[in-house]
Design a protein around this motif. Structure first.
Motif, short mmCIF file in Angstrom:
data_model
loop_
_atom_site.label_atom_id
_atom_site.label_comp_id
_atom_site.label_asym_id
_atom_site.label_seq_id
_atom_site.Cartn_x
_atom_site.Cartn_y
_atom_site.Cartn_z
N ILE A 37 0.86 -1.18 0.00
CA ILE A 37 0.00 0.00 0.00
C ILE A 37 0.90 1.23 0.00
N TYR A 38 0.68 2.14 -0.95
CA TYR A 38 1.54 3.31 -1.03
C TYR A 38 0.92 4.51 -0.31
N LEU A 39 1.76 5.50 -0.05
CA LEU A 39 1.33 6.67 0.70
C LEU A 39 0.39 7.56 -0.11
N ARG A 40 -0.55 8.17 0.59
CA ARG A 40 -1.41 9.21 0.02
C ARG A 40 -1.17 10.49 0.80
N SER A 41 -1.42 11.61 0.17
CA SER A 41 -1.31 12.88 0.90
C SER A 41 -2.23 13.92 0.30
N ASN A 42 -2.75 14.78 1.16
CA ASN A 42 -3.60 15.88 0.70
C ASN A 42 -2.82 16.84 -0.18
N PHE A 43 -1.52 16.98 0.11
CA PHE A 43 -0.68 17.89 -0.67
C PHE A 43 -0.59 17.42 -2.12
N ILE A 44 -0.31 16.12 -2.33
CA ILE A 44 -0.20 15.59 -3.68
C ILE A 44 -1.54 15.68 -4.40
N SER A 68 -4.16 19.66 -13.16
CA SER A 68 -5.12 19.18 -14.17
C SER A 68 -5.87 20.31 -14.87
N LYS A 69 -5.79 21.52 -14.34
CA LYS A 69 -6.51 22.65 -14.93
C LYS A 69 -5.75 23.30 -16.09
N GLU A 70 -4.45 22.93 -16.25
CA GLU A 70 -3.64 23.51 -17.31
C GLU A 70 -2.78 22.44 -17.98
N HIS A 71 -2.12 22.82 -19.07
CA HIS A 71 -1.21 21.90 -19.76
C HIS A 71 0.22 22.13 -19.29
N TYR A 72 0.93 21.03 -19.03
CA TYR A 72 2.35 21.09 -18.69
C TYR A 72 3.11 20.09 -19.55
N ASP A 73 4.30 20.47 -19.98
CA ASP A 73 5.12 19.55 -20.76
C ASP A 73 5.65 18.42 -19.89
N ILE A 74 5.93 18.73 -18.64
CA ILE A 74 6.46 17.72 -17.72
C ILE A 74 6.14 18.11 -16.29
N VAL A 75 5.90 17.11 -15.46
CA VAL A 75 5.73 17.32 -14.02
C VAL A 75 6.87 16.57 -13.33
N ILE A 76 7.56 17.26 -12.42
CA ILE A 76 8.72 16.66 -11.75
C ILE A 76 8.50 16.65 -10.25
N LEU A 77 8.53 15.44 -9.70
CA LEU A 77 8.45 15.27 -8.24
C LEU A 77 9.86 15.37 -7.69
N GLU A 78 10.09 16.33 -6.83
CA GLU A 78 11.42 16.53 -6.26
C GLU A 78 11.58 15.72 -4.97
N GLY A 79 12.08 14.49 -5.12
CA GLY A 79 12.40 13.67 -3.95
C GLY A 79 11.23 12.97 -3.29
N GLN A 80 10.04 13.11 -3.83
CA GLN A 80 8.85 12.53 -3.20
C GLN A 80 8.65 11.08 -3.63
N CYS A 81 9.63 10.22 -3.42
CA CYS A 81 9.54 8.87 -3.97
C CYS A 81 8.37 8.07 -3.40
N PHE A 82 8.04 8.26 -2.13
CA PHE A 82 6.97 7.48 -1.53
C PHE A 82 5.58 7.96 -1.95
N HIS A 83 5.52 9.11 -2.62
CA HIS A 83 4.24 9.61 -3.12
C HIS A 83 4.11 9.42 -4.63
N THR A 84 5.13 8.82 -5.25
CA THR A 84 5.15 8.69 -6.70
C THR A 84 3.99 7.84 -7.22
N GLN A 85 3.71 6.72 -6.55
CA GLN A 85 2.65 5.83 -7.02
C GLN A 85 1.27 6.48 -6.91
N TYR A 86 1.08 7.24 -5.84
CA TYR A 86 -0.20 7.96 -5.68
C TYR A 86 -0.31 9.05 -6.74
#
Length: 403
Positions: free
Chosen positions: A94-101, A109-127
């Motif tokens: 079971i992976y972590l969830r967070s209100n921040f993510i 989701s309201k705009e277009h982005y070429d890329i989204v980068i998670l800075e060090g948030q490995c345990f929130h990646t799956q969520y």
């Protein structure tokens, strides 16, 4: 190269961007947007925890947009504890969830982005991947994705790309998922070479030497970092004792964890052993980041005696920026940063203490060697300045998007 990219960066912790409250990752993210502000090549979108000073400073940027999350402290903490417990009980299934993510994804989701980068948030990646289906990069700043973490394979597989801060860290990832090699790109860290510099610090450096009680004929050997077993501080002290040289003094900069932390048994053991150093020793305690360049500039040699497999070597770069030669262990990613033009490396084996002592003695008394390493120190550090970091970062983003 893709021009005018829209790059979303999600911060790694509750410390804000711009880095008004410090933090190594937050500082590097701030370097990125600062350089982009000069070049105006792309547009960054920062997703960060709210801080009044950071919010005020964000108004100065034209090429970066900021979105600030105002947490519900109690609810967010309870949620975090709940999911961490569930993750542990499920053996990381079971992976972590967070209100921040969740808030980040709702905003993204309201705009277009070429890329989204998670800075060090490995345990929130799956969520994050569950909620967001666009291009996603995980930027790892530590050695965490390896065979020792059960969920490493799942985390790597749910990313379109990953940034590692050393080849050592990349190898640790590809040992788990060999076929991911192409999407894992090494983006080495940066150091603020304007701040970590001897320029204008002559009086401050002299004041540090006076504070340490350094005599005219003495060399000041410094260690900068946490005083914990993995960092090899006790081994450094034992090497200094072994040298039995009144012309060499040791300065230990740091504490066990953070400002105000109490002395533990390990620190007391290090202090007791340090009393045997012939030339003496000074324990500065915790020093603010803003003052570290003064202490490093006051040193003759900096030693990084890590026993653990370090992901990278930021202290190495900080010392070199202040034109101080470095002696470091060859653990983990340290050798990738400790260029032998300005550094000496020591293998971490059963003879580590003896060999560390030999290198300290050699560098302290071989004037030709010392002068050569000192001459090249600043040159090595400048290769890691914020401008080169920005170029490497943007190139890596392009590489992932073009795969």
């Amino acid at each position: 190269m893709i021009k005018n990219m829209r790059i979303a960066l999600i911060t790694a912790s509750e410390r804000p961007i711009p880095a008004t409250k410090g933090g190594a990752t937050q500082t590097m993210m701030t370097h990125l947007i600062d350089v982009n502000e000069e070049y105006g090549e792309h547009h960054f979108f920062i997703f960060s925890y709210y801080d009044y000073l950071a919010y005020s400073k964000s108004k100065e940027y034209k090429h970066t947009s900021f979105y600030y999350y105002k947490p519900n402290a109690k609810m967010d903490k309870l949620q975090n504890l709940f999911w961490r417990m569930m993750r542990k009980l499920s053996a990381e299934q079971i992976y972590l969830r967070s209100n921040f993510i969740k808030w980040c994804v709702n905003t993204i989701s309201k705009e277009h982005y070429d890329i989204v980068i998670l800075e060090g948030q490995c345990f929130h990646t799956q969520y994050m991947r569950q909620l967001y289906k666009g291009p996603l990069i995980l930027h790892m700043h530590i050695d965490r994705l390896n065979n020792e973490l059960k969920s490493t394979k799942d985390i790597i597989n749910c990313c379109d790309g990953l940034f590692a801060i050393s080849e050592f860290c990349k190898r640790r990832m590809t040992n788990v998922v060999p076929c991911a090699s192409e999407k894992i790109i090494v983006v080495r860290n940066t150091v603020d070479t304007d701040r970590f510099s001897r320029r204008g610090r002559k009086n401050a450096a002299l004041a540090i030497r006076n504070k340490a009680g350094v005599k005219p004929n003495q060399k000041l050997i410094s260690y900068c970092g946490r005083i914990v077993p993995d960092k090899g501080v006790l081994e450094l002290v034992k090497a200094m004792v072994l040298l039995n040289d009144s012309n060499l003094k040791l300065m230990i900069i740091g504490s066990s964890v953070y400002a105000g932390s109490k002395k533990n048994d390990y620190i007391l053991k290090v202090e007791k052993e340090a009393k045997k150093i012939c030339g003496g020793a000074l324990f500065t305690g915790y020093i603010e980041q803003s003052k570290l360049p003064n202490y490093l500039s006051g040193s003759d040699i900096t030693v990084i005696p890590s026993l653990c497999r370090e992901a990278a070597g930021n202290v190495t770069l900080e010392a070199l920026g202040c034109e101080v030669p470095v002696i470091a262990s060859s653990q983990g990613g340290i050798p990738e940063y400790a260029d032998t033009m300005a550094c000496r490396l020591v293998n971490c084996d059963e003879h580590f203490i003896e060999n560390l002592a030999k290198e300290i003695h050699e560098l302290a008394y071989n004037e030709k060697l010392y002068s050569s390493l000192k001459f090249h120190a600043r040159e090595v550090a400048v290769a890691y300045n914020k401008y080169n970091y920005y170029r490497n970062f943007i190139h890596a983003v392009n590489s992932i998007l073009n795969q």
